[in-house]
Design a protein around this motif. Structure first.
Motif, PDB file in Angstrom:
ATOM      1  N   GLN A 106     -60.645  64.558  45.653  1.00 15.11           N
ATOM      2  CA  GLN A 106     -60.040  63.624  44.696  1.00 15.11           C
ATOM      3  C   GLN A 106     -60.267  64.151  43.284  1.00 15.11           C
ATOM      4  OE1 GLN A 106     -60.747  59.405  45.316  1.00 15.11           O
ATOM      5  NE2 GLN A 106     -60.882  59.062  43.105  1.00 15.11           N
ATOM      6  N   LYS A 107     -59.193  64.448  42.576  1.00 15.13           N
ATOM      7  CA  LYS A 107     -59.303  65.098  41.274  1.00 15.13           C
ATOM      8  C   LYS A 107     -59.815  64.136  40.200  1.00 15.13           C
ATOM      9  CE  LYS A 107     -55.883  68.733  42.037  1.00 15.13           C
ATOM     10  NZ  LYS A 107     -54.697  69.439  41.487  1.00 15.13           N
ATOM     11  N   GLY A 164     -55.100  75.002  41.186  1.00 11.48           N
ATOM     12  CA  GLY A 164     -55.646  73.673  41.418  1.00 11.48           C
ATOM     13  C   GLY A 164     -56.037  72.936  40.157  1.00 11.48           C
ATOM     14  N   VAL A 165     -55.859  73.572  38.996  1.00  7.21           N
ATOM     15  CA  VAL A 165     -56.203  72.952  37.714  1.00  7.21           C
ATOM     16  C   VAL A 165     -54.915  72.690  36.941  1.00  7.21           C
ATOM     17  CG1 VAL A 165     -57.476  73.188  35.550  1.00  7.21           C
ATOM     18  CG2 VAL A 165     -58.403  74.171  37.656  1.00  7.21           C
ATOM     19  N   SER A 166     -54.753  71.479  36.433  1.00  5.30           N
ATOM     20  CA  SER A 166     -53.549  71.137  35.674  1.00  5.30           C
ATOM     21  C   SER A 166     -53.932  70.398  34.401  1.00  5.30           C
ATOM     22  CB  SER A 166     -52.599  70.273  36.516  1.00  5.30           C
ATOM     23  OG  SER A 166     -53.241  69.074  36.926  1.00  5.30           O
ATOM     24  N   LEU A 188     -57.148  68.181  34.907  1.00  3.31           N
ATOM     25  CA  LEU A 188     -57.298  67.421  36.145  1.00  3.31           C
ATOM     26  C   LEU A 188     -57.647  68.420  37.244  1.00  3.31           C
ATOM     27  CD1 LEU A 188     -56.914  64.425  37.032  1.00  3.31           C
ATOM     28  CD2 LEU A 188     -54.614  65.069  37.786  1.00  3.31           C
ATOM     29  N   VAL A 189     -58.788  68.180  37.936  1.00  2.73           N
ATOM     30  CA  VAL A 189     -59.274  69.198  38.862  1.00  2.73           C
ATOM     31  C   VAL A 189     -60.189  68.561  39.908  1.00  2.73           C
ATOM     32  CG1 VAL A 189     -61.226  69.734  37.343  1.00  2.73           C
ATOM     33  CG2 VAL A 189     -60.448  71.446  38.984  1.00  2.73           C
ATOM     34  N   ASP A 190     -60.281  69.201  41.062  1.00  4.99           N
ATOM     35  CA  ASP A 190     -61.241  68.805  42.093  1.00  4.99           C
ATOM     36  C   ASP A 190     -62.648  68.975  41.513  1.00  4.99           C
ATOM     37  OD1 ASP A 190     -63.132  69.041  44.307  1.00  4.99           O
ATOM     38  OD2 ASP A 190     -61.395  69.199  45.624  1.00  4.99           O
ATOM     39  N   GLU A 248     -60.672  63.854  35.705  1.00  4.64           N
ATOM     40  CA  GLU A 248     -60.379  64.387  34.374  1.00  4.64           C
ATOM     41  C   GLU A 248     -61.670  64.887  33.736  1.00  4.64           C
ATOM     42  OE1 GLU A 248     -58.374  61.636  31.872  1.00  4.64           O
ATOM     43  OE2 GLU A 248     -56.689  61.324  33.249  1.00  4.64           O
ATOM     44  N   LYS A 257     -64.434  72.173  42.048  1.00  6.51           N
ATOM     45  CA  LYS A 257     -63.772  73.407  41.613  1.00  6.51           C
ATOM     46  C   LYS A 257     -63.563  73.433  40.100  1.00  6.51           C
ATOM     47  CE  LYS A 257     -61.305  73.886  46.028  1.00  6.51           C
ATOM     48  NZ  LYS A 257     -59.974  73.974  46.693  1.00  6.51           N
ATOM     49  N   ILE A 258     -64.436  72.757  39.366  1.00  6.65           N
ATOM     50  CA  ILE A 258     -64.312  72.726  37.908  1.00  6.65           C
ATOM     51  C   ILE A 258     -64.664  74.099  37.337  1.00  6.65           C
ATOM     52  CG2 ILE A 258     -65.156  71.677  35.776  1.00  6.65           C
ATOM     53  CD1 ILE A 258     -65.840  69.183  37.401  1.00  6.65           C
TER      54      ILE A 258
END
Length: 221
Positions: free
Chosen positions: A100-101, A163-165, A130-132, A103, A135-136
């Protein structure tokens, strides 16, 4: 994937500034864990253990907080730091779920050398993504090697990992700007030096000297 670190804590029984000071004297860090699906947990953990984790994992550190035998996957959300000792005085943790991503703000840095004659200005230091939580990225790196005057890098140009937006993808913020160096102003020849208070004084008299004649006159009145 690296194993998520486990921090063992204890549920707090006392509250208030006095109780928090007593915990810190014993090298315990007070904090609160909040999130969806559970009540807030007020806890304390080993101060040095938590500070070491944040030093190596960053301000977005993810951990398993163990309270009363139960582990909670969470991440750092806010830190109160003592401005004198730089120790952490209080910490807020947010419960997260795998997959679940969330902020988070991630630092943006540059690497490389720009083309000769230019000046690199970094206009923004962090980007909201926005990221898991597992996995930051530690940072977003912009390669400025060989960039010439006039080059600009906006948020839409950032090299985001898979995976990062961007959270605010409609706002194209400026991050890097390559400009011409600013030239220092040099006084032109013939410019007069600023006048001083003593320049208008008659020759042979100190600027602030008291006229002796006037002084004698006033003494005799």
């Amino acid at each position: 994937m690296a194993e998520t670190p486990v921090i063992k804590g204890e549920v707090r029984k006392e509250f208030g500034k006095g109780a928090a000071r007593r915990l810190r004297r014993d090298w315990r860090l007070p904090g609160v864990l909040y999130g969806e699906g559970h009540d807030n947990y007020h806890f304390h953990v080993d101060l040095l253990e938590m500070q070491t984790l944040i030093r190596y994992e960053g301000v977005n550190a993810v951990m398993e907080l163990e309270l009363e035998g139960q582990q909670h996957l969470c991440m750092v959300r806010h830190i109160d730091q003592n401005i004198l000792t730089l120790d952490i005085d209080h910490i807020d943790l947010l419960t997260v779920k795998r997959g679940q991503k969330v902020e988070v703000e991630v630092p943006v840095v540059t690497e490389g050398e720009i083309a000769p004659g230019g000046q690199l200005l970094q206009e923004t230091d962090n980007v909201l993504v926005l990221v898991d939580p597992l996995k930051i990225p530690d940072e977003i790196v912009i390669n400025v090697e060989g960039m010439e005057i006039g080059t600009q890098i906006f948020s839409s140009d950032l090299p985001l990992p898979d995976g990062v937006s961007l959270v605010n993808d409609e706002e194209d913020d400026l991050f890097v700007n390559i400009t011409e160096p600013e030239e220092a102003e040099v006084p032109e020849e013939g410019d007069e030096a600023p006048e001083t208070d003593g320049e208008d004084a008659p020759a042979g008299q100190e600027p602030d000297a008291v006229d002796e004649g006037s002084k004698n006159d006033s003494d005799t009145e």
